[in-house]
Design an enzyme around this catalytic site. Structure first.
Site, PDB file in Angstrom:
ATOM      1  N   THR A  41      15.017 -43.973 -14.367  1.00  0.00           N
ATOM      2  CA  THR A  41      14.902 -42.775 -14.361  1.00  0.00           C
ATOM      3  C   THR A  41      14.348 -42.394 -13.388  1.00  0.00           C
ATOM      4  O   THR A  41      14.598 -40.899 -12.957  1.00  0.00           O
ATOM      5  CB  THR A  41      14.282 -42.067 -15.403  1.00  0.00           C
ATOM      6  OG1 THR A  41      14.535 -42.351 -16.980  1.00  0.00           O
ATOM      7  CG2 THR A  41      14.456 -41.011 -15.796  1.00  0.00           C
TER       8      THR A  41
ATOM      9  N   ASP B  44      19.647 -49.157 -14.720  1.00  0.00           N
ATOM     10  CA  ASP B  44      19.700 -48.472 -15.764  1.00  0.00           C
ATOM     11  C   ASP B  44      18.436 -50.253 -16.565  1.00  0.00           C
ATOM     12  O   ASP B  44      19.351 -50.755 -16.350  1.00  0.00           O
ATOM     13  CB  ASP B  44      20.163 -48.011 -17.179  1.00  0.00           C
ATOM     14  CG  ASP B  44      19.606 -46.905 -17.981  1.00  0.00           C
ATOM     15  OD1 ASP B  44      19.482 -45.945 -18.028  1.00  0.00           O
ATOM     16  OD2 ASP B  44      19.194 -47.919 -18.769  1.00  0.00           O
ATOM     17  N   SER B  45      17.474 -49.753 -16.673  1.00  0.00           N
ATOM     18  CA  SER B  45      16.944 -51.087 -16.936  1.00  0.00           C
ATOM     19  C   SER B  45      16.797 -52.007 -18.509  1.00  0.00           C
ATOM     20  O   SER B  45      16.945 -52.913 -18.977  1.00  0.00           O
ATOM     21  CB  SER B  45      15.116 -50.919 -17.631  1.00  0.00           C
ATOM     22  OG  SER B  45      15.144 -50.228 -18.725  1.00  0.00           O
ATOM     23  N   SER B  46      18.344 -50.949 -19.090  1.00  0.00           N
ATOM     24  CA  SER B  46      18.562 -51.765 -20.586  1.00  0.00           C
ATOM     25  C   SER B  46      19.946 -52.598 -19.881  1.00  0.00           C
ATOM     26  O   SER B  46      19.812 -53.600 -20.502  1.00  0.00           O
ATOM     27  CB  SER B  46      19.376 -50.322 -20.876  1.00  0.00           C
ATOM     28  OG  SER B  46      18.065 -49.186 -21.635  1.00  0.00           O
TER      29      SER B  46
ATOM     30  N   GLN C 198       4.601 -56.972 -37.533  1.00  0.00           N
ATOM     31  CA  GLN C 198       5.711 -55.393 -38.061  1.00  0.00           C
ATOM     32  C   GLN C 198       4.165 -54.635 -36.931  1.00  0.00           C
ATOM     33  O   GLN C 198       4.978 -53.476 -36.271  1.00  0.00           O
ATOM     34  CB  GLN C 198       6.639 -55.022 -38.761  1.00  0.00           C
ATOM     35  CG  GLN C 198       7.343 -56.001 -39.063  1.00  0.00           C
ATOM     36  CD  GLN C 198       8.023 -55.829 -40.248  1.00  0.00           C
ATOM     37  OE1 GLN C 198       8.475 -54.960 -40.921  1.00  0.00           O
ATOM     38  NE2 GLN C 198       8.648 -56.854 -40.227  1.00  0.00           N
TER      39      GLN C 198
END
Ligand code: ASP
EC number: 3.5.1.1
Length: 338
Positions: free
Chosen positions: A11, A54-56, A272
């Site tokens: 971003t 984009d880091s995805s 978790q």
């Protein structure tokens, strides 16, 4: 001071296209919006990824490329800043902490929640503080000798962090390890929490094996779902359990895990819960796991667990060796509590 900047995207350097979607843009944009960069007393060298992403879209191949860039430029620079999207920043910071052993210079990841061209952007603060940290010295040695994440005025150990908020400037947390530094009027370092690698040798590793699968448990998960994950083309399975490492005590469940372990799979137990640690054997519901050879991930983040396994599998062909080392503290990523 010589600082090497690796610009991967995210971003921080994005612009909105005609439809209003954020898309990556080149480093020029950052420079244009940060005229103060040229007022700094540092020599900045920028390496921009091509394409910027984009880091995805981050991948093991890019992680290796980043580690090699740092290795190739290690001697000539005082510190490294990696500009990166926040979505997978904690994975990248974790894997680089494993690939870059005995680091004696700062590798500071940063980015932003709003693009640098926006009026209320957090990009300027983040980037300027990251540069300051990457150049900080004490008695001639780098203050920070590890891979970390600078976001919203806080410096975190990379392999202890995770993206916790996608809506606030405070995007990261590291609840199982203290903040390494805080930026206010002064930059206050937490010297007790920082790694000291001064006596170590710097070694850059460049092999990863991504054959890792994830089994996230929930009450009611079916045997066939578990079986499918255990049968995946993976050498290791990160099993996300309840509380302090607990699972159902049903015989069919323990039998499935036990069979997979006997066939040579490593199963690593992490919780978790974001805070606290796995304590195998604390409850009856984790005693059976210990008995069949499930491995203890202690208080590791999910990001650290997955990338540590990729790193160890890349280095070691022997499953027992991977199992041995994954339970050890390699880069400050876990605290052993037994
Ligand atoms: N989607 C963006 C990315 O990770 C989000 C960000 O940069 O914060 O590249």
């Amino acid at each position: 001071m010589n600082i090497f900047i690796i610009y991967t995207g995210g971003t921080i350097g994005m612009v909105q296209d005609d439809t209003g979607t954020f898309v990556p843009f080149d480093f020029e944009l950052i420079q244009r919006n940060l005229p103060d960069l040229s007022r700094l007393n540092y020599q900045l060298t920028v390496h921009s990824f091509n394409p910027i992403i984009d880091s995805s879209n981050m991948s093991p191949a890019i992680w290796i490329e980043m580690a090699q860039l740092i290795r190739d430029n290690y001697e000539n620079y005082d510190g490294f800043v990696i500009l990166h999207g926040s979505d997978t920043m904690a994975f990248s910071a974790s894997i680089l902490s494993f690939l870059l052993e005995g680091l004696q210079k700062p590798v500071v990841f940063s980015g932003s929640q709003l693009p640098i061209g926006e009026i209320r952007t957090d990009a300027r603060e983040n980037m300027m503080t990251a540069l300051e940290i990457a150049s900080a010295k004490h008695n001639g040695k780098a203050v920070v000798q590890e891979v970390c994440i600078l976001f919203d005025n806080k410096l975190f150990r990379g392999n202890r962090s995770f993206k916790y908020n996608s809506a606030k400037f405070e995007a990261f947390r590291s609840p199982n390890y203290p903040v390494l530094a805080e930026a206010g009027i002064h930059l206050k370092y937490n010297f007790d929490a920082l790694v000291n690698n001064s006596e170590k040798e710097f070694i850059s590793h460049n092999h990863l094996d991504n054959r890792v699968a994830v089994l996230k448990l929930f009450p009611g998960i079916s045997p066939s779902t578990i079986q499918a994950i255990l049968n995946a083309d993976a050498r290791s399975i990160v099993m996300e359990t309840f509380g302090s490492g607990n699972t159902t005590t049903e015989k069919w469940f323990l039998d499935l895990l036990s069979d997979a372990i006997r066939q040579g799979k490593n199963i690593l137990n992490i919780s978790q819960c974001k805070v606290g640690s796995v304590e195998l054997g604390r409850y009856e519901t984790s005693q059976g796991l210990k008995a069949i050879g499930v491995l203890n991930g202690y208080d590791m983040t999910f990001e650290a667990a997955v990338t540590k396994l990729m790193y160890l599998q890349g280095e070691l062909a022997d499953q027992d060796a991977v199992a041995y080392w994954v339970e050890k503290d390699l880069r400050g990523e876990l605290t052993i509590n037994d």
